[in-house]
Design a protein around this motif. Sequence first.
Motif, mmCIF file in Angstrom:
data_model
loop_
_atom_site.group_PDB
_atom_site.id
_atom_site.type_symbol
_atom_site.label_atom_id
_atom_site.label_comp_id
_atom_site.label_asym_id
_atom_site.label_seq_id
_atom_site.Cartn_x
_atom_site.Cartn_y
_atom_site.Cartn_z
ATOM 1 N N LYS A 49 0.942 -1.314 -0.059
ATOM 2 C CA LYS A 49 -0.004 -0.058 0.192
ATOM 3 C C LYS A 49 0.918 1.258 0.113
ATOM 4 O O LYS A 49 1.956 1.283 0.371
ATOM 5 C CB LYS A 49 -0.831 0.035 1.200
ATOM 6 C CG LYS A 49 -1.939 -1.268 1.205
ATOM 7 C CD LYS A 49 -2.892 -1.014 2.551
ATOM 8 C CE LYS A 49 -3.871 -2.444 2.402
ATOM 9 N NZ LYS A 49 -4.447 -2.273 3.677
ATOM 10 N N PHE A 50 0.392 2.188 -0.461
ATOM 11 C CA PHE A 50 1.283 3.651 -0.507
ATOM 12 C C PHE A 50 0.549 4.665 0.645
ATOM 13 O O PHE A 50 -0.774 4.605 0.660
ATOM 14 C CB PHE A 50 1.026 4.266 -1.968
ATOM 15 C CG PHE A 50 1.768 3.497 -3.071
ATOM 16 C CD1 PHE A 50 3.022 3.591 -3.301
ATOM 17 C CD2 PHE A 50 0.894 2.350 -3.727
ATOM 18 C CE1 PHE A 50 3.450 2.823 -4.414
ATOM 19 C CE2 PHE A 50 1.492 1.460 -4.719
ATOM 20 C CZ PHE A 50 2.957 1.735 -4.939
ATOM 21 N N TYR A 51 1.495 5.132 1.198
ATOM 22 C CA TYR A 51 0.933 6.114 2.284
ATOM 23 C C TYR A 51 1.435 7.258 2.122
ATOM 24 O O TYR A 51 2.923 7.604 2.405
ATOM 25 C CB TYR A 51 1.315 5.566 3.546
ATOM 26 C CG TYR A 51 0.729 4.118 3.841
ATOM 27 C CD1 TYR A 51 -0.555 4.286 4.579
ATOM 28 C CD2 TYR A 51 1.368 3.072 3.536
ATOM 29 C CE1 TYR A 51 -1.007 3.025 4.981
ATOM 30 C CE2 TYR A 51 0.656 1.575 3.908
ATOM 31 C CZ TYR A 51 -0.264 1.873 4.702
ATOM 32 O OH TYR A 51 -0.895 0.547 4.951
ATOM 33 N N PRO A 52 0.935 8.325 1.565
ATOM 34 C CA PRO A 52 1.409 9.666 1.252
ATOM 35 C C PRO A 52 1.546 10.343 2.528
ATOM 36 O O PRO A 52 1.005 10.244 3.689
ATOM 37 C CB PRO A 52 0.113 10.273 0.481
ATOM 38 C CG PRO A 52 -1.120 9.803 0.769
ATOM 39 C CD PRO A 52 -0.759 8.152 1.264
ATOM 40 N N GLN A 83 0.440 2.886 8.535
ATOM 41 C CA GLN A 83 -0.238 4.218 8.897
ATOM 42 C C GLN A 83 -0.047 4.968 10.357
ATOM 43 O O GLN A 83 0.615 5.942 10.483
ATOM 44 C CB GLN A 83 -1.571 4.474 8.337
ATOM 45 C CG GLN A 83 -2.294 5.917 8.680
ATOM 46 C CD GLN A 83 -1.586 6.696 7.267
ATOM 47 O OE1 GLN A 83 -1.771 6.245 6.128
ATOM 48 N NE2 GLN A 83 -1.133 7.937 7.618
ATOM 49 N N PHE A 84 -0.230 4.029 11.290
ATOM 50 C CA PHE A 84 -0.050 4.579 12.818
ATOM 51 C C PHE A 84 1.547 4.558 12.633
ATOM 52 O O PHE A 84 1.930 5.591 13.314
ATOM 53 C CB PHE A 84 -0.239 3.541 13.652
ATOM 54 C CG PHE A 84 -0.012 3.821 14.968
ATOM 55 C CD1 PHE A 84 -0.723 4.828 15.625
ATOM 56 C CD2 PHE A 84 1.023 3.001 15.572
ATOM 57 C CE1 PHE A 84 -0.259 4.912 16.990
ATOM 58 C CE2 PHE A 84 1.087 3.463 17.061
ATOM 59 C CZ PHE A 84 0.726 4.275 17.620
ATOM 60 N N THR A 85 2.508 3.786 12.178
ATOM 61 C CA THR A 85 3.767 3.860 12.334
ATOM 62 C C THR A 85 4.560 4.941 11.793
ATOM 63 O O THR A 85 5.366 5.820 12.165
ATOM 64 C CB THR A 85 4.480 2.585 11.878
ATOM 65 O OG1 THR A 85 4.053 1.423 12.636
ATOM 66 C CG2 THR A 85 6.014 2.781 11.830
ATOM 67 N N LEU A 86 3.933 5.374 10.445
ATOM 68 C CA LEU A 86 4.653 6.624 9.770
ATOM 69 C C LEU A 86 4.073 7.840 10.342
ATOM 70 O O LEU A 86 4.565 8.680 10.263
ATOM 71 C CB LEU A 86 3.966 6.597 8.368
ATOM 72 C CG LEU A 86 4.584 5.423 7.581
ATOM 73 C CD1 LEU A 86 3.853 5.219 6.169
ATOM 74 C CD2 LEU A 86 6.193 5.556 7.283
ATOM 75 N N THR A 87 2.856 7.724 11.148
ATOM 76 C CA THR A 87 2.480 9.138 11.688
ATOM 77 C C THR A 87 3.191 9.290 13.027
ATOM 78 O O THR A 87 3.654 10.264 13.138
ATOM 79 C CB THR A 87 0.877 8.727 12.251
ATOM 80 O OG1 THR A 87 0.073 8.549 11.042
ATOM 81 C CG2 THR A 87 0.530 10.017 12.884
ATOM 82 N N GLN A 88 3.771 8.170 13.650
ATOM 83 C CA GLN A 88 4.685 8.306 14.732
ATOM 84 C C GLN A 88 5.958 8.717 14.500
ATOM 85 O O GLN A 88 6.688 9.495 15.160
ATOM 86 C CB GLN A 88 4.559 7.037 15.806
ATOM 87 C CG GLN A 88 3.341 6.612 16.162
ATOM 88 C CD GLN A 88 2.857 7.647 17.225
ATOM 89 O OE1 GLN A 88 3.637 7.994 17.873
ATOM 90 N NE2 GLN A 88 1.388 8.086 16.954
#
Length: 150
Positions: A49-52, A83-88
């Motif tokens: 998946k791609f997470y901008p 998503q959670f990891t990238l936000t953190q």
Amino acid sequence: MSMNNKGKLLGLALAFVAWTGAAFWVGWQSPTLIGGFFGPKETVVEAAKFYPLDKFVLSIPGEEYSHYLLLELAIKTRSKDAQFTLTQADSVIKNSLMKMFANKHFDELNDNKQFEPLQKEALNILSIVLAQNDFDIELDDVLFTRMIIQ
């Protein structure tokens, strides 16, 4: 034949039929029964998946004056809870990219041939930095979705 012998014979015949039926059923079901314990386990491969990430602006040194770089990127990963990891990890990611681009010159970034190597360099840097900071994520790719230099 006496009645007692007929009962024993009938009992043996029923036992034989039951035993044969049970053996047939177990033989028929053996791949399911035994395979569940000993068969190969199917691993479910998560689709990438791609997470901008949020866009940000960086200052880039030039010959006469500083330039600005608007950067938007997306992270490609198969990791769960990405998503959670990238936000953190947002601050660590942006800081790493700022350091990476601080060592680049305007002329280097303005060359279209440098786009792919820059993405690979960003992937390597972010993979290392995220692992060093104990973020449990495996990056497949870093894609620059928008890069404007002024």
